[in-house]
Motif scaffolding. Structure first.
Motif, PDB file in Angstrom:
ATOM      1  N   UNK A  93      28.215  13.402  53.797  1.00 56.31           N
ATOM      2  CA  UNK A  93      27.189  13.281  52.764  1.00 56.31           C
ATOM      3  C   UNK A  93      27.724  13.714  51.396  1.00 56.31           C
ATOM      4  N   UNK A  94      27.032  13.264  50.359  1.00 51.91           N
ATOM      5  CA  UNK A  94      27.495  13.494  48.994  1.00 51.91           C
ATOM      6  C   UNK A  94      27.671  14.977  48.692  1.00 51.91           C
ATOM      7  N   UNK A  95      26.706  15.796  49.113  1.00 51.32           N
ATOM      8  CA  UNK A  95      26.780  17.223  48.796  1.00 51.32           C
ATOM      9  C   UNK A  95      28.033  17.842  49.405  1.00 51.32           C
ATOM     10  N   UNK A  96      28.345  17.476  50.643  1.00 50.46           N
ATOM     11  CA  UNK A  96      29.532  18.021  51.305  1.00 50.46           C
ATOM     12  C   UNK A  96      30.791  17.647  50.534  1.00 50.46           C
ATOM     13  N   UNK A  97      30.846  16.405  50.079  1.00 49.01           N
ATOM     14  CA  UNK A  97      32.057  15.946  49.395  1.00 49.01           C
ATOM     15  C   UNK A  97      32.237  16.597  48.027  1.00 49.01           C
ATOM     16  N   UNK A  98      31.153  16.788  47.285  1.00 46.83           N
ATOM     17  CA  UNK A  98      31.317  17.334  45.935  1.00 46.83           C
ATOM     18  C   UNK A  98      31.425  18.853  45.930  1.00 46.83           C
ATOM     19  N   UNK A  99      30.994  19.533  47.018  1.00 42.16           N
ATOM     20  CA  UNK A  99      31.050  21.001  47.032  1.00 42.16           C
ATOM     21  C   UNK A  99      32.177  21.536  47.889  1.00 42.16           C
ATOM     22  N   UNK A 100      32.926  20.677  48.554  1.00 43.98           N
ATOM     23  CA  UNK A 100      34.082  21.102  49.340  1.00 43.98           C
ATOM     24  C   UNK A 100      35.315  20.354  48.832  1.00 43.98           C
ATOM     25  N   UNK A 101      35.607  20.586  47.569  1.00 39.31           N
ATOM     26  CA  UNK A 101      36.607  19.766  46.913  1.00 39.31           C
ATOM     27  C   UNK A 101      37.609  20.596  46.124  1.00 39.31           C
ATOM     28  N   UNK A 102      38.000  21.733  46.695  1.00 38.58           N
ATOM     29  CA  UNK A 102      38.969  22.580  46.010  1.00 38.58           C
ATOM     30  C   UNK A 102      40.302  21.863  45.804  1.00 38.58           C
ATOM     31  N   UNK A 103      40.635  20.969  46.713  1.00 41.44           N
ATOM     32  CA  UNK A 103      41.923  20.290  46.651  1.00 41.44           C
ATOM     33  C   UNK A 103      41.849  18.939  45.958  1.00 41.44           C
ATOM     34  N   UNK A 104      40.637  18.549  45.532  1.00 40.45           N
ATOM     35  CA  UNK A 104      40.487  17.303  44.805  1.00 40.45           C
ATOM     36  C   UNK A 104      40.635  16.062  45.652  1.00 40.45           C
ATOM     37  N   UNK A 105      40.546  16.164  46.962  1.00 45.21           N
ATOM     38  CA  UNK A 105      40.782  15.001  47.810  1.00 45.21           C
ATOM     39  C   UNK A 105      39.543  14.361  48.377  1.00 45.21           C
ATOM     40  N   UNK A 106      38.369  14.982  48.188  1.00 46.96           N
ATOM     41  CA  UNK A 106      37.135  14.381  48.678  1.00 46.96           C
ATOM     42  C   UNK A 106      36.447  13.659  47.532  1.00 46.96           C
ATOM     43  N   UNK A 114      36.382   9.583  55.173  1.00 47.56           N
ATOM     44  CA  UNK A 114      35.858   9.752  56.524  1.00 47.56           C
ATOM     45  C   UNK A 114      36.691   9.113  57.599  1.00 47.56           C
ATOM     46  N   UNK A 115      37.813   8.504  57.263  1.00 52.33           N
ATOM     47  CA  UNK A 115      38.651   7.877  58.274  1.00 52.33           C
ATOM     48  C   UNK A 115      39.338   8.941  59.132  1.00 52.33           C
ATOM     49  N   UNK A 116      39.537   8.651  60.436  1.00 50.99           N
ATOM     50  CA  UNK A 116      40.077   9.661  61.363  1.00 50.99           C
ATOM     51  C   UNK A 116      41.408  10.268  60.951  1.00 50.99           C
ATOM     52  N   UNK A 117      42.208   9.538  60.191  1.00 50.47           N
ATOM     53  CA  UNK A 117      43.539  10.061  59.852  1.00 50.47           C
ATOM     54  C   UNK A 117      43.498  11.009  58.663  1.00 50.47           C
ATOM     55  N   UNK A 118      42.352  11.165  58.058  1.00 49.43           N
ATOM     56  CA  UNK A 118      42.268  11.969  56.844  1.00 49.43           C
ATOM     57  C   UNK A 118      42.024  13.436  57.194  1.00 49.43           C
ATOM     58  N   UNK A 119      43.033  14.260  56.979  1.00 48.43           N
ATOM     59  CA  UNK A 119      42.929  15.705  57.205  1.00 48.43           C
ATOM     60  C   UNK A 119      43.373  16.380  55.915  1.00 48.43           C
ATOM     61  N   UNK A 120      42.435  16.523  54.998  1.00 50.35           N
ATOM     62  CA  UNK A 120      42.746  16.982  53.651  1.00 50.35           C
ATOM     63  C   UNK A 120      43.456  18.331  53.632  1.00 50.35           C
ATOM     64  N   UNK A 122      44.929  19.861  56.222  1.00 50.08           N
ATOM     65  CA  UNK A 122      46.041  19.978  57.158  1.00 50.08           C
ATOM     66  C   UNK A 122      45.856  21.011  58.242  1.00 50.08           C
ATOM     67  N   UNK A 123      44.608  21.274  58.663  1.00 52.35           N
ATOM     68  CA  UNK A 123      44.378  22.311  59.674  1.00 52.35           C
ATOM     69  C   UNK A 123      44.319  21.758  61.095  1.00 52.35           C
ATOM     70  N   UNK A 124      44.523  20.451  61.259  1.00 48.19           N
ATOM     71  CA  UNK A 124      44.465  19.859  62.586  1.00 48.19           C
ATOM     72  C   UNK A 124      43.143  19.217  62.912  1.00 48.19           C
ATOM     73  N   UNK A 125      42.146  19.417  62.046  1.00 50.66           N
ATOM     74  CA  UNK A 125      40.842  18.768  62.187  1.00 50.66           C
ATOM     75  C   UNK A 125      40.700  17.774  61.040  1.00 50.66           C
ATOM     76  N   UNK A 126      40.369  16.508  61.368  1.00 45.75           N
ATOM     77  CA  UNK A 126      40.190  15.577  60.260  1.00 45.75           C
ATOM     78  C   UNK A 126      38.889  15.881  59.532  1.00 45.75           C
ATOM     79  N   UNK A 127      38.734  15.296  58.358  1.00 43.54           N
ATOM     80  CA  UNK A 127      37.587  15.618  57.502  1.00 43.54           C
ATOM     81  C   UNK A 127      36.265  15.429  58.226  1.00 43.54           C
ATOM     82  N   UNK A 128      36.141  14.322  58.955  1.00 47.58           N
ATOM     83  CA  UNK A 128      34.886  14.035  59.640  1.00 47.58           C
ATOM     84  C   UNK A 128      34.632  15.027  60.772  1.00 47.58           C
ATOM     85  N   UNK A 129      35.679  15.449  61.471  1.00 46.41           N
ATOM     86  CA  UNK A 129      35.516  16.453  62.526  1.00 46.41           C
ATOM     87  C   UNK A 129      35.011  17.767  61.942  1.00 46.41           C
TER      88      UNK A 129
END
Length: 516
Positions: A93-106, A114-120, A122-129
């Motif tokens: 959701x929009x709020x999650x993307x704009x408020x969890x953006x310290x790295x500028x990647x969301x 939201x694609x499975x390969x996207x792990x902004x 690098x903790x082993x969990x993709x963004x959607x997970x």
């Protein structure tokens, strides 16, 4: 109100004709009704004007961002759709993307996030997970709670498996509440390495079960993974008898500073057994859970063959003998040197006849389970450390109120004797780390779907209490599930309900939990 929307149109749209922006979202009524500042038409960015928004609802799509901030790029510079919680359709959701953006990647305007390969992070969990996790973690921080363990490692199972499956909570820096950050606890270590890491379990506040929280031990310099290593050198919190730590003299008790009851223990108390109800009281708040009461004692004088009786009590009364408010009565019999526990009807043997002799130091421990309405007793020879008698599962007195507040641990005279006195040391009470008060209503602690599609409800409530889960599709009429779901909390007030997948799907599902 000068908002550009005529009074008649305000009437048509049920808006307030004397307030230009009744929902205070940054858009006036005309801008909302005609979509003048919304660049989105049919959920697609296009030329102005866009789709209308609700002039009486500050957040038309309920995404947590006011309509005005969405259309005027008020959050992190992104102009998002005020009628669609997930503007780019990437399942974040929009709020999650704009408020969890310290790295500028969301980016709430790009579905790639939201694609499975996207792990902004690098903790082993993709963004959607991370977004769908229970609990939800940040996709822009590998360690959301900054405790030293990554979000991937903190699996919330409550059980330590390894540094890659710690069992801890990814949003709680100190999962077990022992005063040590999760990342500083690792039970797999060969030895502690303070202050960097300790050989203790981040899911257990008292790793070695010695009744001292791990944080207390490391502060005092003792080993939180060794039950034999404690801040005081004994396995219970020592109150002492210096008059400063809460014990009360009920009469006939004097402090002794000569030959110590235990070497290095300092002063100790001596009860004159020649008067009824002489003794000492240690009050404590009712934890609505379990308590350990412990005291060291020694018989002084001629003991055996007489009628004198001494009590070690736990209950809701300050009396040193016994009363209907005494839950646990552990009695020392002069007649035969035995110790017995009262079950409400009769006395049960803990230490056999002849087991207690004068001049020897013993320890009595009472394990008082308030919710379970039982107690246990252990008696040790304090000098040798040998267990000389024990009993468990003794019912508390049926005439007593186990939920009285405050509680008391007392030692004193039940029947007098002029032949002997009772010396005491290390009188203590240790509360178990259970904090569910009996006066608090049930509380949902987490919800979410498991791998089988079941809706899982974790909750706390009254210990050992049954609750029914009912379902509604309209928040008006709640009915039992196809297979009635009854769940109970354990003795610590913790419970979990699992709603079958077939009951947790469309058209809608609302659930209610009610105490039975």
């Amino acid at each position: 109100d000068g908002d550009g929307l005529s009074d008649f149109r305000e009437f048509e749209n049920t808006t307030n004709p004397v307030v230009a922006d009744p929902d205070a979202d940054g858009l006036n009524d005309l801008e909302e009704v005609d979509g003048l500042k919304n660049p989105y038409t049919g959920f697609v960015a296009g030329s102005l004007p866009g789709d209308p928004t609700d002039p009486n609802d500050a957040d038309s799509d309920n995404d947590g961002i006011p309509d005005g901030e969405e259309v005027m790029a008020g959050v992190d510079g992104f102009a998002t759709n005020p009628n669609e919680a997930d503007t780019d359709g990437d399942l974040l959701d929009d709020l999650y993307e704009v408020t969890n953006n310290l790295l500028g990647g969301l980016n709430p305007l790009s579905a790639v996030d939201g694609e499975p390969v996207q792990d902004l992070d690098g903790d082993g969990l993709d963004n959607l997970e991370e977004y769908n996790g229970n609990p939800r973690t940040r996709a822009d921080k590998a360690d959301t709670d900054d405790d030293g363990y990554s979000d991937f490692a903190e699996d919330s199972s409550g059980i330590w498996s390894s540094v890659n499956a710690t069992g801890t909570h990814p949003l709680n820096t100190d999962t077990d509440g022992d005063g040590i950050d999760d990342g500083k606890e690792n039970p797999d270590l060969a030895t502690s390495n303070p202050p960097l890491q300790y050989k203790s379990d981040p899911n257990l506040s008292d790793t070695d079960s010695d009744l001292y929280a791990d944080g207390i031990e490391v502060t005092a310099g003792s080993n939180p993974a060794d039950a034999g290593s404690t801040p005081t050198g004994i396995p219970f919190r020592n109150t002492g008898f210096d008059g400063a730590l809460g014990w009360t003299n009920k009469g006939g008790t004097t402090l002794q500073t000569g030959t110590e009851l235990l070497a290095g223990a300092g002063s100790y108390a001596r009860i004159d057994m020649a008067t009824f109800e002489n003794g000492v009281v240690l009050p404590f708040p009712n934890p609505a859970a379990k308590v350990f009461c412990s005291v060291d004692f020694r018989v002084e004088g001629s003991f055996g063959g007489g009628t004198g009786l001494a009590n070690f009590n736990s209950g809701g009364t300050a009396t040193t003998s016994s009363s209907p408010a005494t839950h646990c009565i552990v009695r020392l019999f002069e007649a035969d040197g035995s110790i017995q526990a009262f079950n409400g009807t009769t006395f049960l043997s803990v230490v056999a006849a002849g087991g207690i002799v004068s001049g020897t130091t013993y320890t009595v421990q009472i394990d008082h389970d308030l919710p379970g309405l039982t107690y246990g007793v252990r008696v040790y020879n304090r000098d040798s450390g040998t267990l000389i008698g024990s009993i468990s599962g003794v019912p508390t007195r049926p005439t007593s109120n186990p939920f009285a507040d405050p509680m008391h641990f007392t030692v004193g005279t039940q029947a007098i004797s002029a032949n002997w006195d009772l010396s005491l040391d290390n009188m203590s009470v240790s509360l178990f780390p259970i904090t569910v008060p009996l006066t608090v209503a049930p509380r949902i602690t987490s919800t979410g779907f498991d791998a089988l599609g079941r809706f899982v409800i974790d909750f706390t409530g009254l210990p050992s209490t049954t609750y029914e889960v009912t379902r509604s599709i309209n928040l008006q009429s709640f009915v039992p599930l196809s297979t009635p779901l009854l769940v109970s909390t354990n003795s610590e007030g913790v419970g979990q309900a699992m709603v079958p997948a077939s009951e947790a799907t469309s058209p809608a599902a609302f659930f209610r939990m009610e105490e039975q």
